[in-house]
Design a protein around this motif. Structure first.
Motif, PDB file in Angstrom:
ATOM      1  N   GLN A   1     -42.008  -8.056 -11.399  1.00 20.90           N
ATOM      2  CA  GLN A   1     -41.863  -8.172 -12.849  1.00 20.90           C
ATOM      3  C   GLN A   1     -42.903  -9.103 -13.451  1.00 20.90           C
ATOM      4  O   GLN A   1     -43.438  -8.834 -14.534  1.00 20.90           O
ATOM      5  N   GLU A   2     -43.198 -10.186 -12.753  1.00 22.89           N
ATOM      6  CA  GLU A   2     -44.206 -11.121 -13.250  1.00 22.89           C
ATOM      7  C   GLU A   2     -45.600 -10.497 -13.285  1.00 22.89           C
ATOM      8  O   GLU A   2     -46.478 -10.973 -14.017  1.00 22.89           O
ATOM      9  N   ALA A   3     -45.778  -9.434 -12.492  1.00 23.11           N
ATOM     10  CA  ALA A   3     -47.051  -8.711 -12.521  1.00 23.11           C
ATOM     11  C   ALA A   3     -47.059  -7.636 -13.607  1.00 23.11           C
ATOM     12  O   ALA A   3     -48.009  -6.861 -13.706  1.00 23.11           O
ATOM     13  N   GLY A   4     -45.991  -7.594 -14.416  1.00 28.06           N
ATOM     14  CA  GLY A   4     -45.951  -6.654 -15.529  1.00 28.06           C
ATOM     15  C   GLY A   4     -45.397  -5.291 -15.190  1.00 28.06           C
ATOM     16  O   GLY A   4     -45.573  -4.333 -15.965  1.00 28.06           O
ATOM     17  N   ILE A   5     -44.700  -5.171 -14.060  1.00 28.59           N
ATOM     18  CA  ILE A   5     -44.158  -3.885 -13.627  1.00 28.59           C
ATOM     19  C   ILE A   5     -42.659  -3.834 -13.919  1.00 28.59           C
ATOM     20  O   ILE A   5     -41.919  -4.762 -13.582  1.00 28.59           O
ATOM     21  N   GLU A   6     -42.215  -2.746 -14.520  1.00 28.68           N
ATOM     22  CA  GLU A   6     -40.785  -2.542 -14.739  1.00 28.68           C
ATOM     23  C   GLU A   6     -40.139  -2.127 -13.413  1.00 28.68           C
ATOM     24  O   GLU A   6     -40.652  -1.252 -12.714  1.00 28.68           O
ATOM     25  N   VAL A   7     -39.030  -2.757 -13.072  1.00 32.78           N
ATOM     26  CA  VAL A   7     -38.340  -2.472 -11.812  1.00 32.78           C
ATOM     27  C   VAL A   7     -37.001  -1.822 -12.112  1.00 32.78           C
ATOM     28  O   VAL A   7     -36.160  -2.393 -12.823  1.00 32.78           O
ATOM     29  N   VAL A   8     -36.792  -0.628 -11.574  1.00 27.55           N
ATOM     30  CA  VAL A   8     -35.537   0.102 -11.743  1.00 27.55           C
ATOM     31  C   VAL A   8     -34.771   0.053 -10.423  1.00 27.55           C
ATOM     32  O   VAL A   8     -35.315   0.392  -9.368  1.00 27.55           O
ATOM     33  N   PHE A   9     -33.520  -0.371 -10.509  1.00 29.72           N
ATOM     34  CA  PHE A   9     -32.666  -0.546  -9.332  1.00 29.72           C
ATOM     35  C   PHE A   9     -31.536   0.483  -9.397  1.00 29.72           C
ATOM     36  O   PHE A   9     -30.547   0.270 -10.089  1.00 29.72           O
ATOM     37  N   PRO A  10     -31.661   1.612  -8.688  1.00 28.91           N
ATOM     38  CA  PRO A  10     -30.587   2.612  -8.722  1.00 28.91           C
ATOM     39  C   PRO A  10     -29.290   2.034  -8.143  1.00 28.91           C
ATOM     40  O   PRO A  10     -29.262   1.580  -7.000  1.00 28.91           O
ATOM     41  N   GLN A  11     -28.226   2.068  -8.926  1.00 28.97           N
ATOM     42  CA  GLN A  11     -26.981   1.454  -8.501  1.00 28.97           C
ATOM     43  C   GLN A  11     -26.292   2.220  -7.368  1.00 28.97           C
ATOM     44  O   GLN A  11     -25.460   1.661  -6.658  1.00 28.97           O
ATOM     45  N   ALA A  12     -26.642   3.484  -7.172  1.00 28.36           N
ATOM     46  CA  ALA A  12     -25.986   4.293  -6.139  1.00 28.36           C
ATOM     47  C   ALA A  12     -26.636   4.133  -4.761  1.00 28.36           C
ATOM     48  O   ALA A  12     -26.183   4.758  -3.792  1.00 28.36           O
ATOM     49  N   GLN A  13     -27.656   3.311  -4.653  1.00 29.77           N
ATOM     50  CA  GLN A  13     -28.310   3.152  -3.351  1.00 29.77           C
ATOM     51  C   GLN A  13     -27.391   2.449  -2.360  1.00 29.77           C
ATOM     52  O   GLN A  13     -26.530   1.655  -2.743  1.00 29.77           O
ATOM     53  N   SER A  14     -27.609   2.753  -1.083  1.00 23.69           N
ATOM     54  CA  SER A  14     -26.815   2.108  -0.032  1.00 23.69           C
ATOM     55  C   SER A  14     -27.715   1.882   1.175  1.00 23.69           C
ATOM     56  O   SER A  14     -28.877   1.538   1.020  1.00 23.69           O
ATOM     57  N   CYS A  15     -27.198   2.079   2.368  1.00 22.71           N
ATOM     58  CA  CYS A  15     -27.971   1.898   3.599  1.00 22.71           C
ATOM     59  C   CYS A  15     -28.997   3.009   3.752  1.00 22.71           C
ATOM     60  O   CYS A  15     -28.800   4.129   3.270  1.00 22.71           O
ATOM     61  N   CYS A  16     -30.081   2.732   4.449  1.00 21.58           N
ATOM     62  CA  CYS A  16     -31.078   3.764   4.728  1.00 21.58           C
ATOM     63  C   CYS A  16     -30.637   4.691   5.855  1.00 21.58           C
ATOM     64  O   CYS A  16     -31.255   5.729   6.080  1.00 21.58           O
ATOM     65  N   GLY A  17     -29.588   4.297   6.590  1.00 21.71           N
ATOM     66  CA  GLY A  17     -29.092   5.126   7.692  1.00 21.71           C
ATOM     67  C   GLY A  17     -29.658   4.775   9.044  1.00 21.71           C
ATOM     68  O   GLY A  17     -29.315   5.407  10.057  1.00 21.71           O
ATOM     69  N   GLN A  18     -30.509   3.755   9.102  1.00 22.52           N
ATOM     70  CA  GLN A  18     -31.167   3.422  10.365  1.00 22.52           C
ATOM     71  C   GLN A  18     -30.197   3.042  11.483  1.00 22.52           C
ATOM     72  O   GLN A  18     -30.388   3.473  12.632  1.00 22.52           O
ATOM     73  N   PRO A  19     -29.142   2.230  11.233  1.00 22.19           N
ATOM     74  CA  PRO A  19     -28.230   1.887  12.335  1.00 22.19           C
ATOM     75  C   PRO A  19     -27.620   3.121  12.997  1.00 22.19           C
ATOM     76  O   PRO A  19     -27.552   3.206  14.233  1.00 22.19           O
ATOM     77  N   ALA A  20     -27.175   4.076  12.188  1.00 21.59           N
ATOM     78  CA  ALA A  20     -26.612   5.303  12.749  1.00 21.59           C
ATOM     79  C   ALA A  20     -27.680   6.122  13.470  1.00 21.59           C
ATOM     80  O   ALA A  20     -27.474   6.619  14.578  1.00 21.59           O
ATOM     81  N   TYR A  21     -28.839   6.238  12.842  1.00 21.89           N
ATOM     82  CA  TYR A  21     -29.916   7.057  13.408  1.00 21.89           C
ATOM     83  C   TYR A  21     -30.380   6.522  14.755  1.00 21.89           C
ATOM     84  O   TYR A  21     -30.527   7.272  15.733  1.00 21.89           O
ATOM     85  N   SER A  22     -30.604   5.218  14.839  1.00 26.25           N
ATOM     86  CA  SER A  22     -31.118   4.632  16.086  1.00 26.25           C
ATOM     87  C   SER A  22     -30.046   4.587  17.177  1.00 26.25           C
ATOM     88  O   SER A  22     -30.376   4.402  18.353  1.00 26.25           O
ATOM     89  N   SER A  23     -28.783   4.790  16.797  1.00 27.58           N
ATOM     90  CA  SER A  23     -27.698   4.836  17.776  1.00 27.58           C
ATOM     91  C   SER A  23     -27.366   6.265  18.191  1.00 27.58           C
ATOM     92  O   SER A  23     -26.443   6.486  18.986  1.00 27.58           O
TER      93      SER A  23
END
Length: 264
Positions: free
Chosen positions: A32-54
Motif C-alpha cells: 500500500q505504501e508503494a501506491g498499490i491497492e490491495v484486495v483481500f478476498p474474504q473467502a480465501q482459505s488454505c492452499c491445500g498443501q498439507p493435504a496434497y503433500s500427505s
C-alpha cells in the motif's frame, strides 16, 4: 513480472492468518505504501498443501476448487509464502487434469501468482533510505528459505537481493543453507523426533553465523525455528530472533508497529 499494477489480490495463507497475522499486515502495508491497492478476498482459505503433500489429493482438490472463483479480475495474486505460492502455481492445475474447464480456471490463477519477496524486489524495486547516522556495527542477518520456496519458486534470490539493499545490514550465510529446518508441514507432526533433530541442527548453524536476526518469507519455517529457539533460550542460550522478511523491511524503514518476531 516487471510492470507495476494498480491493484493486486493478497492471498494471506492460513499460517499467516491464524498464527502470524502481523507478518501479513506488514506485507500488505508495504504494498500500500508503494501506491498499490490491495484486495483481500474474504473467502480465501488454505492452499491445500498439507493435504496434497500427505497424499490426500481429492481433499486438496476440494480446497482449491472452493477458491477458483474468488480471483475474477486479471490482477496479480501476491502470496507472502513461497511454499504456498508454489502449491498454487505448480500444483493447482494438476489437481484438475481430468476437467478441462476447471483446469483452465486453476491455470489462470496459477499464471497470476507472485511470491511476495519477488514482487517486492522485481516490481516495487523496494529500497530503504540510508540513515543519516550509521549504526555502530551492521546488523547481522541470516536468510532462511523453505525447501519448496527455494526449489519451486527460487525465492531465496529476491529475498537476498532485498536484504542486500539495506543500509547497516550484513547478510551472513549458515552452513548447509539449503537444508530443511524440519518443519515440512505435516512431516513435523508425523515424525517429531526427526523434525526436532533437524531444527536443532538448523538452529546450531544459524547461531554459529553470529546472526542477530533470522528472516524468511515463510512463516511455517519461522514458527518452527522460533518455538524451538524459545526452548533453548529458556535454558540460557543466546539465539537470534525470527521475523518475516516484510516485517523486517518495515522495521528497518522505521515503522514502529512492525512485528519484531514472527509471533507478534
Amino acid at each position: 513480472m516487471s510492470t507495476r499494477p494498480a491493484t493486486v489480490y493478497f492471498f494471506s495463507t492460513c499460517v499467516v492468518d491464524l498464527m502470524a497475522p502481523q507478518a501479513g499486515v506488514d506485507a500488505i502495508r508495504l504494498l500500500q505504501e508503494a501506491g498499490i491497492e490491495v484486495v483481500f478476498p474474504q473467502a480465501q482459505s488454505c492452499c491445500g498443501q498439507p493435504a496434497y503433500s500427505s497424499g490426500f489429493f481429492a481433499e486438496a482438490r476440494g480446497v482449491a476448487q472452493s477458491q477458483l472463483a474468488i480471483f475474477p479480475e486479471r490482477w496479480p495474486i501476491v502470496v507472502p509464502s513461497g511454499s504456498c505460492a508454489g502449491m498454487i502455481k505448480h500444483h493447482w492445475p494438476k489437481l484438475f487434469a481430468d476437467d478441462p474447464a476447471l483446469q483452465a480456471r486453476a491455470q489462470d490463477i496459477a499464471d497470476r501468482v507472485v511470491e511476495w519477496s519477488a514482487f517486492a524486489q522485481e516490481v516495487l524495486g523496494l529500497a530503504l533510505p540510508t540513515p543519516a547516522v550509521p549504526a555502530a556495527r551492521p546488523l547481522r542477518v541470516a536468510l532462511h528459505t523453505s525447501c519448496s520456496a527455494r526449489r519451486e519458486m527460487g525465492t531465496h534470490v529476491p529475498s537476498e537481493a532485498l536484504l542486500r539493499t539495506l543500509p547497516d545490514v550484513e547478510v551472513v550465510q549458515p552452513v548447509r543453507v539449503t537444508e530443511c529446518c524440519g518443519f515440512g508441514g505435516t512431516f513435523s507432526a508425523r515424525h517429531p523426533d526427526i523434525s526436532g533433530a533437524m531444527v536443532s541442527d538448523k538452529l546450531d548453524a544459524l547461531r554459529d553465523t553470529g546472526a542477530d536476526v533470522v528472516v524468511s518469507a515463510d512463516c511455517g519455517c519461522l514458527l518452527n525455528l522460533h518455538h524451538a529457539a524459545e526452548k533453548r533460550r529458556a535454558a540460557g542460550e543466546a539465539l537470534p530472533r525470527m521475523v518475516h522478511l516484510a516485517s523486517f523491511l518495515r522495521e528497518q524503514g522505521g515503522a514502529e508497529d512492525a512485528a519484531q518476531r514472527v509471533t507478534d
